[in-house]
Every structure is written in C-alpha cells, then in structure tokens.
Scaffold this motif. Structure first.
Motif, PDB file in Angstrom:
ATOM      1  N   VAL A  94       0.821  -1.214   0.000  1.00 29.51           N
ATOM      2  CA  VAL A  94       0.000   0.000   0.000  1.00 29.51           C
ATOM      3  C   VAL A  94       0.854   1.263   0.000  1.00 29.51           C
ATOM      4  O   VAL A  94       0.382   2.341  -0.384  1.00 29.51           O
ATOM      5  N   ILE A  95       2.119   1.138   0.414  1.00 25.67           N
ATOM      6  CA  ILE A  95       2.996   2.308   0.478  1.00 25.67           C
ATOM      7  C   ILE A  95       3.698   2.537  -0.852  1.00 25.67           C
ATOM      8  O   ILE A  95       3.689   3.642  -1.403  1.00 25.67           O
ATOM      9  N   HIS A  96       4.303   1.478  -1.391  1.00 18.29           N
ATOM     10  CA  HIS A  96       5.130   1.629  -2.589  1.00 18.29           C
ATOM     11  C   HIS A  96       4.467   1.118  -3.865  1.00 18.29           C
ATOM     12  O   HIS A  96       5.034   1.247  -4.952  1.00 18.29           O
ATOM     13  N   LYS A  97       3.287   0.512  -3.731  1.00 18.18           N
ATOM     14  CA  LYS A  97       2.550  -0.013  -4.886  1.00 18.18           C
ATOM     15  C   LYS A  97       3.359  -1.052  -5.664  1.00 18.18           C
ATOM     16  O   LYS A  97       3.216  -1.200  -6.875  1.00 18.18           O
ATOM     17  N   GLU A  98       4.215  -1.761  -4.945  1.00 25.09           N
ATOM     18  CA  GLU A  98       5.038  -2.805  -5.554  1.00 25.09           C
ATOM     19  C   GLU A  98       4.528  -4.184  -5.132  1.00 25.09           C
ATOM     20  O   GLU A  98       3.845  -4.328  -4.115  1.00 25.09           O
ATOM     21  N   ILE A  99       4.895  -5.195  -5.924  1.00 19.88           N
ATOM     22  CA  ILE A  99       4.547  -6.570  -5.559  1.00 19.88           C
ATOM     23  C   ILE A  99       5.318  -6.975  -4.308  1.00 19.88           C
ATOM     24  O   ILE A  99       6.528  -6.727  -4.203  1.00 19.88           O
ATOM     25  N   LYS A 100       4.636  -7.582  -3.381  1.00 26.03           N
ATOM     26  CA  LYS A 100       5.293  -8.042  -2.147  1.00 26.03           C
ATOM     27  C   LYS A 100       5.875  -9.436  -2.393  1.00 26.03           C
ATOM     28  O   LYS A 100       5.244 -10.452  -2.112  1.00 26.03           O
ATOM     29  N   GLY A 101       7.096  -9.451  -2.915  1.00 26.98           N
ATOM     30  CA  GLY A 101       7.731 -10.711  -3.293  1.00 26.98           C
ATOM     31  C   GLY A 101       8.743 -11.229  -2.293  1.00 26.98           C
ATOM     32  O   GLY A 101       9.439 -12.209  -2.559  1.00 26.98           O
ATOM     33  N   ILE A 102       8.831 -10.570  -1.128  1.00 33.88           N
ATOM     34  CA  ILE A 102       9.779 -10.965  -0.082  1.00 33.88           C
ATOM     35  C   ILE A 102       9.001 -11.442   1.137  1.00 33.88           C
ATOM     36  O   ILE A 102       7.989 -10.838   1.514  1.00 33.88           O
ATOM     37  N   PHE A 103       9.491 -12.509   1.754  1.00 29.30           N
ATOM     38  CA  PHE A 103       8.845 -13.017   2.968  1.00 29.30           C
ATOM     39  C   PHE A 103       9.749 -12.752   4.158  1.00 29.30           C
ATOM     40  O   PHE A 103      10.926 -13.126   4.165  1.00 29.30           O
ATOM     41  N   CYS A 104       9.212 -12.076   5.172  1.00 23.42           N
ATOM     42  CA  CYS A 104       9.957 -11.792   6.401  1.00 23.42           C
ATOM     43  C   CYS A 104       9.772 -12.967   7.353  1.00 23.42           C
ATOM     44  O   CYS A 104       8.655 -13.246   7.806  1.00 23.42           O
ATOM     45  N   MET A 105      10.865 -13.659   7.670  1.00 22.96           N
ATOM     46  CA  MET A 105      10.791 -14.864   8.488  1.00 22.96           C
ATOM     47  C   MET A 105      10.422 -14.554   9.937  1.00 22.96           C
ATOM     48  O   MET A 105       9.792 -15.368  10.611  1.00 22.96           O
ATOM     49  N   CYS A 115      10.257  -2.160   1.245  1.00 21.93           N
ATOM     50  CA  CYS A 115       9.923  -2.367   2.662  1.00 21.93           C
ATOM     51  C   CYS A 115      10.940  -3.287   3.338  1.00 21.93           C
ATOM     52  O   CYS A 115      11.280  -3.102   4.509  1.00 21.93           O
ATOM     53  N   SER A 116      11.421  -4.277   2.604  1.00 27.55           N
ATOM     54  CA  SER A 116      12.390  -5.205   3.192  1.00 27.55           C
ATOM     55  C   SER A 116      13.709  -4.512   3.503  1.00 27.55           C
ATOM     56  O   SER A 116      14.458  -4.953   4.381  1.00 27.55           O
ATOM     57  N   ASP A 117      14.002  -3.413   2.782  1.00 28.17           N
ATOM     58  CA  ASP A 117      15.235  -2.657   3.023  1.00 28.17           C
ATOM     59  C   ASP A 117      15.051  -1.562   4.062  1.00 28.17           C
ATOM     60  O   ASP A 117      16.017  -0.874   4.417  1.00 28.17           O
TER      61      ASP A 117
END
Length: 279
Positions: A94-105, A115-117
């Motif tokens: 919702v912030i960057h309008k990018e695909i959420k392709g990273i999973f936070c363990m 967001c992951s960075d």
C-alpha cells in the motif's frame, strides 16, 4: 481456447482423493497418481493387494517413490497461483505499490523490496516468497513423514501392550493353579491359608493388570492424537502457498511436541515371583 487448455492442464495436477494440488505425488503401478498422504489414509487398514482409488486395479505394494517430475510441475503451478495472488492490486504494497515478493521470516509477513530494506525490517531474515514457500512445503512433508512413522510405531506399541496384558492374565492363572497344586500336595489341611495366598495373588496381580490397561488406553489415545495431527498437516499441505507460509509454524510446533508412550517394561514371571504367598 488457451484458457480452456490451461484449465485442463491444471486439472492434471489435482488429486482425485482430496481434490487439491498433489502433495508429495506418487504414481502407482497402474499409472494413476495421488498424494502420498491420501494413499496412506485410503489404504491404512487395507491388506495387500490394495486397489487403485481410480481404476480399482490391484496393487501389490503400498510404498512408492515420489514422482519428481510431477512434484516439480505442481510446484510451478502453486508458485504461479501465489504470484497471481500477490500481483493483484489489492495485495500490492500500500505504500510503494510494488509486488510483495519478499517473505519476512521473523514477522511472517510479505514485503515489497523497498519495505524489506527499511529500518523496521533490515535486521530480519528475508527470503524470496517462492523459495520460502518451497522450504515450508519440504518441512511440512518431512513432518508428515515423521508423524506417519510415529503412527506406525504407536500401533506396534499398542500390539506389544495387548500381548503383555494377555501374557499377564495367563501368567496369573497359571500361578494360581500352581499355588493350589502346592497346597493340595504339601499342605492339604491349610485351606484358609491357601485362600489368603490366592487372594493376595489376585489383588497384586490385578494391581499390575490395571496399570497395563491404563497404559493401553493411553497408547490408544495417543494414536488418535497422532492421526488427528497427520490429518491437520495433510490439510495444511493442501492450502495455497500464501496460507502455508503464514500458518504453518504453529501446526509444526504442536506436531513436534507429540511424544510416543512406550509400553510398560514388565516381565510377568519376575513380578509374579515377587508376589506374596508364591514362595
């Protein structure tokens, strides 16, 4: 046409027993394929030869190797479904309008690359969603295998306990007969003492018999617990990757905590010798 072909192609990855994507698919002797877990439950109480759930052709074995090609194809189909879900507008960041392709363990959530960075997640362990999903599925399959092995070990423990109960009952009968024979031979006039000794044998024998039967009941209950857990893991394996990634850890922890109950280590002949009135 292309959509219809794609749908027909997808149908080839569906197990006819659970009506979900194959999980650890195996191909049996007649050529039909099923989830390994589905066959386990379908054939659990069946003796050889078993029957194919599709064509009813007899099958002379219950254990098969994983169909690697089919497993890989199903994995591709699952990943495609996952990416289709994540690519939809409502599931983008919702912030960057990018695909959420990273999973936070750590947080068990999906993140976009930006967001992951971010400072909030920078120190966390991250993994591409496809790799994380495959890793979770492999953990799940190994845990299902572990629980299935425990189910069979529990069945062996139950049979051992049943044999011990039967042996214990027979041993008590023989000891009573032996004691009565001793009295008839050596102490024919001590009938009152004889009955006291026999009663002692029965009381102490029944005490250990109750312990054995309590152990048997606990092993039966453990079998139900293991079967329920196997079915829960099986249901989890049929969920889309998006569900598997977020919900598996709780089920995994609970499945790992299940411990087998060992049969009581008793030797009737040794215990019976210790019963009062037998020497």
């Amino acid at each position: 046409m292309e959509s219809g072909l794609s749908q027909a192609f997808q149908e080839e990855f569906i197990c006819i027993i659970c009506r979900s994507y194959f999980t650890d698919p195996v191909t049996i002797s007649c050529g039909h394929s099923f989830c390994r877990a589905c066959l386990h439950l379908s054939w659990e109480d069946s003796l050889l030869p078993v029957q194919c759930p599709t064509c009813r052709e007899p099958c002379q074995q219950k254990d098969f190797r994983t169909s690697i090609v089919l497993k890989n194809l199903v994995s591709i189909a699952r990943q495609a479904s996952l990416m289709k879900y994540l690519s939809s507008e409502e599931n983008k960041c919702v912030i960057h309008k990018e695909i959420k392709g990273i999973f936070c363990m750590e947080n068990r959530i999906y993140l976009c690359q930006l967001c992951s960075d971010s400072h909030e997640h920078r120190g966390h362990r991250h993994c591409p969603i496809e790799a994380a999903a495959e890793d979770q599925m492999e953990r799940l399959l190994k845990q299902m295998e572990s629980i299935w092995n425990k189910i069979h070990q529990n069945e062996e423990n139950l049979e051992a306990e049943k044999r011990m109960i039967s042996l214990w009952k027979n041993c008590l009968i023989l000891r009573e007969q032996k004691k009565r024979a001793e009295y008839r031979t050596y102490y024919p006039d001590l009938s009152e003492q004889e009955e006291e000794d026999i009663e002692c044998i029965k009381e102490e024998g029944n005490y250990y018999l109750e312990k054995l039967m309590e152990s048997e009941a606990m092993i039966v209950q453990k079998g139900k617990e293991l079967t329920d857990m196997y079915q829960e893991l099986m249901a989890m394996s049929q969920e889309p990757y998006v569900v598997l990634l977020q919900d598996f850890d709780d089920v995994f922890r609970r499945s790992e905590s299940i411990q087998l109950i060992k049969p009581m280590a008793m030797k009737p002949e040794l215990y019976v010798r210790a019963l009062s009135g037998l020497d």
